[in-house]
Design a protein around this motif. Structure first.
Motif, PDB file in Angstrom:
ATOM      1  N   PRO A  78     -51.200  38.308   1.595  1.00  0.00           N
ATOM      2  CA  PRO A  78     -51.560  39.512   0.828  1.00  0.00           C
ATOM      3  C   PRO A  78     -51.761  40.695   1.776  1.00  0.00           C
ATOM      4  O   PRO A  78     -52.322  40.529   2.861  1.00  0.00           O
ATOM      5  N   PHE A  79     -51.316  41.829   1.367  1.00  0.00           N
ATOM      6  CA  PHE A  79     -51.393  43.049   2.184  1.00  0.00           C
ATOM      7  C   PHE A  79     -50.789  42.826   3.579  1.00  0.00           C
ATOM      8  O   PHE A  79     -51.238  43.419   4.560  1.00  0.00           O
ATOM      9  N   ASN A  80     -49.804  41.931   3.644  1.00  0.00           N
ATOM     10  CA  ASN A  80     -49.092  41.703   4.900  1.00  0.00           C
ATOM     11  C   ASN A  80     -50.013  41.226   6.008  1.00  0.00           C
ATOM     12  O   ASN A  80     -49.702  41.400   7.198  1.00  0.00           O
ATOM     13  N   GLY A  81     -51.166  40.656   5.641  1.00  0.00           N
ATOM     14  CA  GLY A  81     -52.112  40.176   6.647  1.00  0.00           C
ATOM     15  C   GLY A  81     -53.233  41.158   6.950  1.00  0.00           C
ATOM     16  O   GLY A  81     -54.114  40.856   7.749  1.00  0.00           O
ATOM     17  N   TYR A  82     -53.220  42.312   6.308  1.00  0.00           N
ATOM     18  CA  TYR A  82     -54.229  43.340   6.594  1.00  0.00           C
ATOM     19  C   TYR A  82     -55.271  43.458   5.480  1.00  0.00           C
ATOM     20  O   TYR A  82     -55.898  44.505   5.333  1.00  0.00           O
ATOM     21  N   ALA A  83     -55.446  42.396   4.686  1.00  0.00           N
ATOM     22  CA  ALA A  83     -56.358  42.475   3.545  1.00  0.00           C
ATOM     23  C   ALA A  83     -57.773  42.893   3.964  1.00  0.00           C
ATOM     24  O   ALA A  83     -58.407  43.707   3.290  1.00  0.00           O
ATOM     25  N   ASP A  84     -58.252  42.343   5.089  1.00  0.00           N
ATOM     26  CA  ASP A  84     -59.616  42.687   5.517  1.00  0.00           C
ATOM     27  C   ASP A  84     -59.783  44.192   5.709  1.00  0.00           C
ATOM     28  O   ASP A  84     -60.843  44.742   5.477  1.00  0.00           O
ATOM     29  N   GLN A  85     -58.722  44.825   6.171  1.00  0.00           N
ATOM     30  CA  GLN A  85     -58.826  46.259   6.463  1.00  0.00           C
ATOM     31  C   GLN A  85     -58.600  47.140   5.229  1.00  0.00           C
ATOM     32  O   GLN A  85     -59.164  48.214   5.153  1.00  0.00           O
ATOM     33  N   VAL A  86     -57.718  46.710   4.316  1.00  0.00           N
ATOM     34  CA  VAL A  86     -57.293  47.666   3.283  1.00  0.00           C
ATOM     35  C   VAL A  86     -57.622  47.272   1.840  1.00  0.00           C
ATOM     36  O   VAL A  86     -57.496  48.109   0.942  1.00  0.00           O
ATOM     37  N   ALA A  87     -58.038  46.026   1.594  1.00  0.00           N
ATOM     38  CA  ALA A  87     -58.233  45.588   0.201  1.00  0.00           C
ATOM     39  C   ALA A  87     -59.213  46.503  -0.540  1.00  0.00           C
ATOM     40  O   ALA A  87     -59.064  46.750  -1.742  1.00  0.00           O
ATOM     41  N   ASP A  88     -60.193  47.034   0.181  1.00  0.00           N
ATOM     42  CA  ASP A  88     -61.185  47.933  -0.437  1.00  0.00           C
ATOM     43  C   ASP A  88     -60.567  49.146  -1.124  1.00  0.00           C
ATOM     44  O   ASP A  88     -61.131  49.679  -2.077  1.00  0.00           O
ATOM     45  N   LEU A  89     -59.425  49.574  -0.618  1.00  0.00           N
ATOM     46  CA  LEU A  89     -58.781  50.760  -1.203  1.00  0.00           C
ATOM     47  C   LEU A  89     -58.397  50.515  -2.652  1.00  0.00           C
ATOM     48  O   LEU A  89     -58.166  51.459  -3.408  1.00  0.00           O
ATOM     49  N   TYR A  90     -58.287  49.239  -3.045  1.00  0.00           N
ATOM     50  CA  TYR A  90     -57.752  48.908  -4.367  1.00  0.00           C
ATOM     51  C   TYR A  90     -58.773  48.182  -5.229  1.00  0.00           C
ATOM     52  O   TYR A  90     -58.419  47.532  -6.212  1.00  0.00           O
ATOM     53  N   ALA A  91     -60.047  48.306  -4.857  1.00  0.00           N
ATOM     54  CA  ALA A  91     -61.110  47.643  -5.613  1.00  0.00           C
ATOM     55  C   ALA A  91     -61.027  48.073  -7.076  1.00  0.00           C
ATOM     56  O   ALA A  91     -60.869  49.259  -7.375  1.00  0.00           O
ATOM     57  N   GLY A  92     -61.063  47.109  -7.968  1.00  0.00           N
ATOM     58  CA  GLY A  92     -61.063  47.421  -9.394  1.00  0.00           C
ATOM     59  C   GLY A  92     -59.688  47.653  -9.989  1.00  0.00           C
ATOM     60  O   GLY A  92     -59.560  47.820 -11.199  1.00  0.00           O
ATOM     61  N   MET A  93     -58.661  47.664  -9.161  1.00  0.00           N
ATOM     62  CA  MET A  93     -57.313  47.892  -9.700  1.00  0.00           C
ATOM     63  C   MET A  93     -56.644  46.568 -10.020  1.00  0.00           C
ATOM     64  O   MET A  93     -56.870  45.568  -9.353  1.00  0.00           O
ATOM     65  N   ASP A  94     -55.791  46.564 -11.032  1.00  0.00           N
ATOM     66  CA  ASP A  94     -54.987  45.385 -11.352  1.00  0.00           C
ATOM     67  C   ASP A  94     -53.680  45.496 -10.571  1.00  0.00           C
ATOM     68  O   ASP A  94     -52.781  46.251 -10.940  1.00  0.00           O
ATOM     69  N   LEU A  95     -53.588  44.729  -9.494  1.00  0.00           N
ATOM     70  CA  LEU A  95     -52.442  44.881  -8.593  1.00  0.00           C
ATOM     71  C   LEU A  95     -51.152  44.263  -9.148  1.00  0.00           C
ATOM     72  O   LEU A  95     -50.077  44.429  -8.568  1.00  0.00           O
ATOM     73  N   ARG A  96     -51.282  43.544 -10.280  1.00  0.00           N
ATOM     74  CA  ARG A  96     -50.055  43.089 -10.947  1.00  0.00           C
ATOM     75  C   ARG A  96     -49.456  44.208 -11.773  1.00  0.00           C
ATOM     76  O   ARG A  96     -48.248  44.300 -11.931  1.00  0.00           O
ATOM     77  N   ARG A  97     -50.341  45.061 -12.288  1.00  0.00           N
ATOM     78  CA  ARG A  97     -49.849  46.193 -13.057  1.00  0.00           C
ATOM     79  C   ARG A  97     -49.448  47.332 -12.116  1.00  0.00           C
ATOM     80  O   ARG A  97     -48.378  47.909 -12.221  1.00  0.00           O
ATOM     81  N   ASP A  98     -50.347  47.636 -11.169  1.00  0.00           N
ATOM     82  CA  ASP A  98     -50.050  48.695 -10.203  1.00  0.00           C
ATOM     83  C   ASP A  98     -49.409  48.067  -8.969  1.00  0.00           C
ATOM     84  O   ASP A  98     -50.042  47.963  -7.920  1.00  0.00           O
ATOM     85  N   TYR A  99     -48.154  47.626  -9.103  1.00  0.00           N
ATOM     86  CA  TYR A  99     -47.486  46.928  -8.003  1.00  0.00           C
ATOM     87  C   TYR A  99     -46.760  47.944  -7.134  1.00  0.00           C
ATOM     88  O   TYR A  99     -46.696  49.124  -7.449  1.00  0.00           O
TER      89      TYR A  99
END
Ligand code: MTE
Ligand code: MO
Length: 321
Positions: free
Chosen positions: A300-321
């Protein structure tokens, strides 16, 4: 987030072939031709000592697999549709693009709009080398030592206004020098346009690259200046940028316009959301062949989830792909 510089003990200098990866001022000057490269040299005034020159931004949690992709593969298997749709077209034809002189116009919702020659645009930035995992939507990946600086450093200089919510980027469109824009008219609505949300653009991992492997950028990789967004699919990382606008509305990007069902605006690397025509769960790490496919699971996030996942808190990433 503080800018973090790591030296990565898992990458031995012997693995780094065929070019030395050290960010070395003299080396860059030697490979330099023209004004743009002189600017690269001068903006590197606070050059780092060679012993700590291998700076490394965390490329996920797979350090063992994160040996660098050979220079040859990085510069011969490319996507740059302005020069054709085959992977070897950019290396063959992108040389026809004139990159000196080059200027970038920054406008829209900024307090200090302007059109700057590349040398002025680069002056004052502390060029760094950062190793990023880079993954294309068609399921190949590379690990590339880019030379550049955070996009946020550049945007701050133009002072985005508080109404700004997105950033739009445009590639040079010069038909006479870009054979792909002549023969493939109708595929992409030129110029190539990409966009980020402003907070994504200000994230320290979003990077403006002006070189790779300690050299100025080869034409096929987006000379003289391109974007690198390592947690997103490769098509977000727009090449040969001539215009940047801060906007209130979400930019209409080339790939979204062409195929909205296949390419979303966010395009975060996500093994759980398949492309309609292929799985996104695995990738071929270049160089790969039928005998050595180098197939690895995509993170997920190409391995950078720890750094960037916060940017998408609360978003449905299946819808906002
Ligand atoms: N202007 C422009 N930028 C572009 C492209 C393009 O066709 N034109 N292709 C994108 C795609 S699909 C990918 S995967 C990456 C490839 O970058 P690379 O050739 O440096 O690996 O560039 C991106 N940037
Ligand atoms: Mo891509």
């Amino acid at each position: 987030m503080r800018k973090t510089i790591y030296t990565d003990p898992s990458i031995q200098s012997s693995e780094i072939t065929p070019e030395p990866v050290f960010l070395n001022r003299r080396h860059l000057m030697k490979s330099a031709g023209g004004l743009a490269s002189a600017a690269i040299a001068s903006s590197m005034a606070p050059a780092k000592a060679s012993t700590e020159a291998l700076v490394y931004a965390p490329a996920g949690d797979r350090s063992l697999e994160d040996q660098l992709t050979p220079f040859k593969a990085v510069t011969s298997y490319n996507n740059f549709y302005e020069f054709g749709t085959d992977k070897d077209d950019p290396a063959r034809y992108a040389e026809s693009m004139t990159i000196d002189p080059w200027s970038v116009k920054v406008g829209g919702l900024v307090n200090q709009p302007g059109q700057l020659h590349l040398e002025d645009l680069l002056t004052g930035f502390d060029l760094e080398e950062r190793i990023y995992r880079f993954r294309c939507v068609e399921a190949w990946s590379m690990v590339v030592p880019w030379v550049g600086f955070p996009l946020s450093d550049l945007l701050r200089r133009f002072e985005p206004k508080s109404e700004g919510r997105f950033v739009e980027f445009k590639t040079l469109y010069r038909r006479s020098e870009m054979r792909g824009t002549r023969s493939f008219t109708g595929v992409i609505d030129w110029p190539y346009v990409e966009g980020l949300r402003l907070d994504e653009a200000m994230h320290p991992l979003a990077f403006i690259a002006v070189g790779l492997y300690g050299k100025t950028l080869p034409h096929q990789n987006g000379a003289p200046v391109r974007l690198v967004v390592p947690w997103k699919y490769g098509f977000k990382s727009i090449k040969s940028i001539v215009e940047i606008n801060v906007t209130e509305a979400q930019p209409r990007t080339s790939w979204q316009t062409l195929q909205p069902a296949e390419y979303g605006f966010y395009a975060n690397v996500n093994p759980d959301v398949d492309h309609p025509r292929w799985s996104q769960g695995f990738e071929r790490k270049l160089p790969s062949s039928v005998f050595r496919p180098n197939r690895v699971r995509t993170l997920p996030f190409n391995g950078y989830a720890d750094q960037v996942a916060d940017l998408y808190a609360g978003m449905d990433l299946r819808r906002d792909y």
